[in-house]
Motif scaffolding. Structure first.
Motif: not given
Length: 159
Positions: A15-30
């Motif tokens: 479930a967590l793998d699915g939730k976390l793979s939904a958005v590529d947060v690594r592409a969001i750089t500060p």
């Protein structure tokens, strides 16, 4: 009961793998100036105005922006700034390879070290097995180790 805990852990990982793979947060750089400063500037808000909205001194906002750039900002402080900027603070730990893959790799590593330790002893006694049989044993043992807490005990894994 133990099997149910293993199944629950496996389902929780999936479930967590699915939730976390939904958005590529690594592409969001500060932004280099930090999120607070970048959003404050984009809104046309001064340091003094943000300070007033947060109920702090302007020097506190300056310190907040500096600590965010340095990676030392506290989450509760960042949450207060986000609220004052009419933003949501999004916080996540994102596994590099996925939780299920991480557990699978760790179980294999643990099984490899334990089976190889036993095999070295067996070879000294001239009872070792061939490489193919060794791989089968490692894979079988790794499958048994998945979802067992001891796979994370570093003190027991030696090469």
């Amino acid at each position: 009961m133990h099997h149910m805990k293993r199944t629950q852990r496996s389902q929780a990982r999936s479930a967590l793998d699915g939730k976390l793979s939904a958005v590529d947060v690594r592409a969001i750089t500060p932004p280099t100036v930090g999120w607070v400063r970048a959003i404050r500037d984009a809104l046309g808000m001064t340091t003094r105005q943000l300070a007033r909205r947060m109920g702090v001194a302007p020097s506190t906002v300056a310190s907040l922006e500096q600590s965010e750039r340095a990676g030392l900002v506290q989450l509760d402080t960042l949450r207060r700034a986000a609220d004052a900027l009419d933003c949501d603070l999004v916080y996540a730990l994102v596994p590099r390879i996925g939780l299920s893959e991480s557990v699978r790799r760790r179980a294999y590593e643990r099984a490899y070290h334990e089976i190889m330790r036993v095999d070295r002893t067996m070879r000294l006694e001239a009872h070792g097995v061939g490489n193919e049989q060794l791989l089968i044993r490692i894979n079988d043992y790794a499958a048994q180790l998945v979802d067992s807490a001891p796979i994370w005990d570093d003190r027991d894994v030696r090469g």
